[in-house]
Enzyme design. Sequence first.
Site, short mmCIF file in Angstrom:
data_model
loop_
_atom_site.label_atom_id
_atom_site.label_comp_id
_atom_site.label_asym_id
_atom_site.label_seq_id
_atom_site.Cartn_x
_atom_site.Cartn_y
_atom_site.Cartn_z
N SER A 58 0.82 -1.21 0.00
CA SER A 58 0.00 0.00 0.00
C SER A 58 0.86 1.27 0.00
O SER A 58 2.03 1.25 0.39
CB SER A 58 -0.91 0.03 1.23
OG SER A 58 -1.70 -1.14 1.28
N1 SAM Z 1 -0.81 -4.97 4.08
C1 SAM Z 1 -0.07 -5.24 2.88
C2 SAM Z 1 1.34 -4.74 2.95
O1 SAM Z 1 1.72 -4.13 3.96
O2 SAM Z 1 2.10 -5.01 1.99
C3 SAM Z 1 -0.77 -4.76 1.62
C4 SAM Z 1 -1.93 -5.58 1.33
S1 SAM Z 1 -2.60 -5.57 -0.30
C5 SAM Z 1 -3.14 -3.93 -0.51
C6 SAM Z 1 -4.09 -6.51 0.06
C7 SAM Z 1 -3.85 -7.98 0.31
O3 SAM Z 1 -5.08 -8.59 0.74
C8 SAM Z 1 -3.42 -8.76 -0.93
O4 SAM Z 1 -2.18 -9.37 -0.68
C9 SAM Z 1 -4.52 -9.80 -1.11
O5 SAM Z 1 -4.07 -11.05 -1.62
C10 SAM Z 1 -5.06 -9.93 0.30
N2 SAM Z 1 -6.41 -10.50 0.44
C11 SAM Z 1 -7.52 -10.28 -0.32
N3 SAM Z 1 -8.55 -10.99 0.16
C12 SAM Z 1 -8.10 -11.68 1.25
C13 SAM Z 1 -8.70 -12.58 2.19
N4 SAM Z 1 -9.98 -12.94 2.12
N5 SAM Z 1 -7.92 -13.06 3.18
C14 SAM Z 1 -6.60 -12.73 3.29
N6 SAM Z 1 -5.99 -11.88 2.43
C15 SAM Z 1 -6.73 -11.36 1.44
#
Ligand code: SAM
Length: 210
Positions: A58
């Site tokens: 992000s």
């Molecule tokens: N917090 C992260 C970082 O510091 O790099 C950035 C996260 S990215 C914007 C959003 C993440 O949510 C993605 O890696 C995606 O695969 C994950 N995601 C989406 N749906 C999900 C779910 N139901 N459970 C766990 N992870 C999920």
Amino acid sequence: MNSNEELVNHLVSNGSLKTKEIISAFLKVDRKDFCVNEYKKLAYVDQPLPILAGQTISQPTTVAIMTEALQPHKGDKVLEIGTGSGYQAAILAEIVKPGKVYTIERIKELVEFAKKNLRNYKNVEVIHGDGSEGLKEKAPFDCIIVTACAPKIPEVLVDQLSFGGRMVIPVGEKEHLQRLMLIIKKKNIEKIDLGPFVFVPLIGKYGFKE
Ligand code: SAM
């Protein structure tokens, strides 16, 4: 910006970082350590960057705003949904230690990437699974942070907050009309709108369909 310190100074001067403990966690966690090799040169730019599997680390301003809204404290038990690179989890781990951070990621390749990036953090557990269901066996949590957008606030996550607990979660449609919400669990559930943001979708049982 050419260093993590310059990035943090920028986050303080744009008003997104305010709290002493949160600022010192941002200074300790070098964003470069969480970027893939081809994007390390852009690590200190205030923008989201591609990681693996079509996902992103992000934008630093967004990470700062979400962390400030969450107000984690030393000793707290935290659940993060959407581990991605592990950057947000590392910042939370610095703030709450000796408290613990559980972080759930649905994409196996990212679970491995984050585990590698977080290898020096003894108070973070990276879990492979559908975070939209939360983590009932470790509940209640003082803080829950969801880093992907849900179609609505999952009740199952509100149930896993402790009394006085806080959750930050983007809610809305895929790619547009998303609002970042702060939920505070008191006698009544308080909901505060923190403004418009754009996140990747939360995919799972209480998220969007794949
Ligand atoms: N917090 C992260 C970082 O510091 O790099 C950035 C996260 S990215 C914007 C959003 C993440 O949510 C993605 O890696 C995606 O695969 C994950 N995601 C989406 N749906 C999900 C779910 N139901 N459970 C766990 N992870 C999920």
